[in-house]
Design a protein around this motif. Structure first.
Motif, PDB file in Angstrom:
ATOM      1  N   GLU A 116       0.835  -1.197   0.000  1.00 27.05           N
ATOM      2  CA  GLU A 116       0.000   0.000   0.000  1.00 27.05           C
ATOM      3  C   GLU A 116       0.877   1.258   0.000  1.00 27.05           C
ATOM      4  N   ASP A 117       1.631   1.466  -1.078  1.00 28.34           N
ATOM      5  CA  ASP A 117       2.414   2.683  -1.194  1.00 28.34           C
ATOM      6  C   ASP A 117       1.840   3.519  -2.331  1.00 28.34           C
ATOM      7  N   ILE A 118       2.428   4.689  -2.562  1.00 28.77           N
ATOM      8  CA  ILE A 118       1.877   5.591  -3.580  1.00 28.77           C
ATOM      9  C   ILE A 118       1.902   4.968  -4.965  1.00 28.77           C
ATOM     10  N   TYR A 119       2.941   4.158  -5.252  1.00 26.60           N
ATOM     11  CA  TYR A 119       3.047   3.548  -6.575  1.00 26.60           C
ATOM     12  C   TYR A 119       1.932   2.528  -6.809  1.00 26.60           C
ATOM     13  N   SER A 120       1.693   1.672  -5.821  1.00 27.47           N
ATOM     14  CA  SER A 120       0.649   0.658  -5.997  1.00 27.47           C
ATOM     15  C   SER A 120      -0.737   1.296  -6.041  1.00 27.47           C
ATOM     16  N   LEU A 121      -0.926   2.382  -5.293  1.00 28.97           N
ATOM     17  CA  LEU A 121      -2.219   3.071  -5.327  1.00 28.97           C
ATOM     18  C   LEU A 121      -2.480   3.680  -6.704  1.00 28.97           C
ATOM     19  N   ILE A 122      -1.449   4.285  -7.289  1.00 31.73           N
ATOM     20  CA  ILE A 122      -1.600   4.847  -8.633  1.00 31.73           C
ATOM     21  C   ILE A 122      -1.784   3.731  -9.648  1.00 31.73           C
ATOM     22  N   ALA A 123      -0.978   2.656  -9.523  1.00 29.53           N
ATOM     23  CA  ALA A 123      -1.068   1.531 -10.465  1.00 29.53           C
ATOM     24  C   ALA A 123      -2.461   0.915 -10.453  1.00 29.53           C
ATOM     25  N   GLU A 166      -6.788  19.769 -20.346  1.00 29.08           N
ATOM     26  CA  GLU A 166      -7.945  19.500 -19.501  1.00 29.08           C
ATOM     27  C   GLU A 166      -8.180  18.011 -19.298  1.00 29.08           C
ATOM     28  N   VAL A 167      -7.883  17.211 -20.326  1.00 31.13           N
ATOM     29  CA  VAL A 167      -8.114  15.760 -20.223  1.00 31.13           C
ATOM     30  C   VAL A 167      -7.181  15.150 -19.184  1.00 31.13           C
ATOM     31  N   ILE A 168      -5.902  15.552 -19.209  1.00 31.67           N
ATOM     32  CA  ILE A 168      -4.936  15.042 -18.231  1.00 31.67           C
ATOM     33  C   ILE A 168      -5.367  15.445 -16.820  1.00 31.67           C
ATOM     34  N   LEU A 169      -5.793  16.684 -16.664  1.00 34.96           N
ATOM     35  CA  LEU A 169      -6.242  17.162 -15.352  1.00 34.96           C
ATOM     36  C   LEU A 169      -7.471  16.401 -14.858  1.00 34.96           C
ATOM     37  N   LYS A 170      -8.405  16.149 -15.755  1.00 36.39           N
ATOM     38  CA  LYS A 170      -9.632  15.441 -15.372  1.00 36.39           C
ATOM     39  C   LYS A 170      -9.314  14.038 -14.890  1.00 36.39           C
ATOM     40  N   HIS A 171      -8.509  13.292 -15.673  1.00 37.42           N
ATOM     41  CA  HIS A 171      -8.152  11.923 -15.283  1.00 37.42           C
ATOM     42  C   HIS A 171      -7.353  11.924 -13.981  1.00 37.42           C
ATOM     43  N   SER A 172      -6.435  12.873 -13.855  1.00 38.75           N
ATOM     44  CA  SER A 172      -5.589  12.946 -12.663  1.00 38.75           C
ATOM     45  C   SER A 172      -6.419  13.232 -11.419  1.00 38.75           C
ATOM     46  N   ASN A 173      -7.357  14.159 -11.528  1.00 36.00           N
ATOM     47  CA  ASN A 173      -8.213  14.484 -10.387  1.00 36.00           C
ATOM     48  C   ASN A 173      -9.074  13.296  -9.973  1.00 36.00           C
ATOM     49  N   CYS A 174      -9.543  12.533 -10.955  1.00 35.20           N
ATOM     50  CA  CYS A 174     -10.343  11.341 -10.654  1.00 35.20           C
ATOM     51  C   CYS A 174      -9.518  10.324  -9.873  1.00 35.20           C
ATOM     52  N   ILE A 175      -8.271  10.121 -10.290  1.00 34.80           N
ATOM     53  CA  ILE A 175      -7.394   9.165  -9.598  1.00 34.80           C
ATOM     54  C   ILE A 175      -7.100   9.634  -8.182  1.00 34.80           C
ATOM     55  N   LEU A 176      -6.792  10.911  -8.030  1.00 32.97           N
ATOM     56  CA  LEU A 176      -6.498  11.447  -6.703  1.00 32.97           C
ATOM     57  C   LEU A 176      -7.702  11.318  -5.773  1.00 32.97           C
ATOM     58  N   ASN A 221     -10.369   5.831  -0.912  1.00 30.54           N
ATOM     59  CA  ASN A 221      -9.992   4.487  -0.471  1.00 30.54           C
ATOM     60  C   ASN A 221      -9.032   4.505   0.716  1.00 30.54           C
ATOM     61  N   SER A 222      -8.506   5.676   1.039  1.00 23.16           N
ATOM     62  CA  SER A 222      -7.496   5.774   2.096  1.00 23.16           C
ATOM     63  C   SER A 222      -8.061   6.238   3.425  1.00 23.16           C
TER      64      SER A 222
END
Length: 203
Positions: free
Chosen positions: A74-81, A167-177, A183-184
């Motif tokens: 459960e580190d930042i890499y696995s959460l992003i992956a 805008e597309v990169i920002l939208k996807h990034s915000n969804c992941i964050l 989940n945290s």
């Protein structure tokens, strides 16, 4: 065999179990092509080290993460992956770069893309594409590598930062964050029971 394979196996087996063939196939999709016999020995060695559980389901043996390993991943890499898989393949690299770089406040090394589930070939192909929005870091990578203690980063390894963000990169990034945040933390008692959900809540 690269240490990256162990990290990728952790990511692949998180929350599920797979046969040797299944693990080998998914590693190949991530750019790691090892012979099945090599993987058989490697997975059994991880079982002997109590990092994996092995269960025989004829005609195959299946593997899953040991409970202690599930906690350790459960580190930042696995959460992003875990969450990057929902992103369109054309945006996976820049979105992963944006999320991690904003989180750790520095450029991203190649090694870190692998840890986020992006294979070397996928990264190389993206960097060579016309749509690439990444560029080599302006400062020497050595300046960033010396401050990183949790990873073995070579001072000669290139680091990348975003040249431009759309805008597309920002939208996807915000969804992941948002997914990582949800989940945290325990949100019990904070979300109204009457709240209606839609597909956009999870997109």
């Amino acid at each position: 065999m690269s240490d990256n394979i162990y990290l990728l196996i952790n990511d692949i087996l998180k929350g599920r179990q797979l046969s040797i063939s299944g693990v080998t196939r998914e590693l190949k999709d991530k750019g790691v092509d090892e012979h099945r016999l090599v993987m058989t020995g490697y997975l059994r060695a991880l079982k002997d080290l109590r990092k994996l559980n092995e269960v025989e389901i004829p005609p195959s043996k299946v593997y899953s993460l040991a409970e202690t390993e599930q906690a350790d991943t459960e580190d930042i890499y696995s959460l992003i992956a875990e969450n990057i898989r929902s992103v369109d393949s054309a945006y996976m690299v820049p979105v992963a770069a944006y999320v991690l770089s904003r989180t750790v406040e520095r450029p991203v090394f190649k090694e870190e893309f692998v840890r986020m589930g992006i294979g070397p070939k996928s990264l190389t192909d993206y960097l060579a594409s016309l749509d690439c929005v990444l560029k080599p870091a302006e400062k020497s990578p050595k300046e960033y590598a010396t401050g990183i203690t949790k990873l073995k980063i070579s001072s000669a390894e290139p680091a990348y930062e975003l040249e431009k963000i759309n805008e597309v990169i920002l939208k996807h990034s915000n969804c992941i964050l948002l997914k990582i945040l949800r989940n945290s933390v325990d949100l019990t008692g904070l979300i109204p029971k009457t709240k209606s959900t839609s597909l956009e809540d999870f997109s």
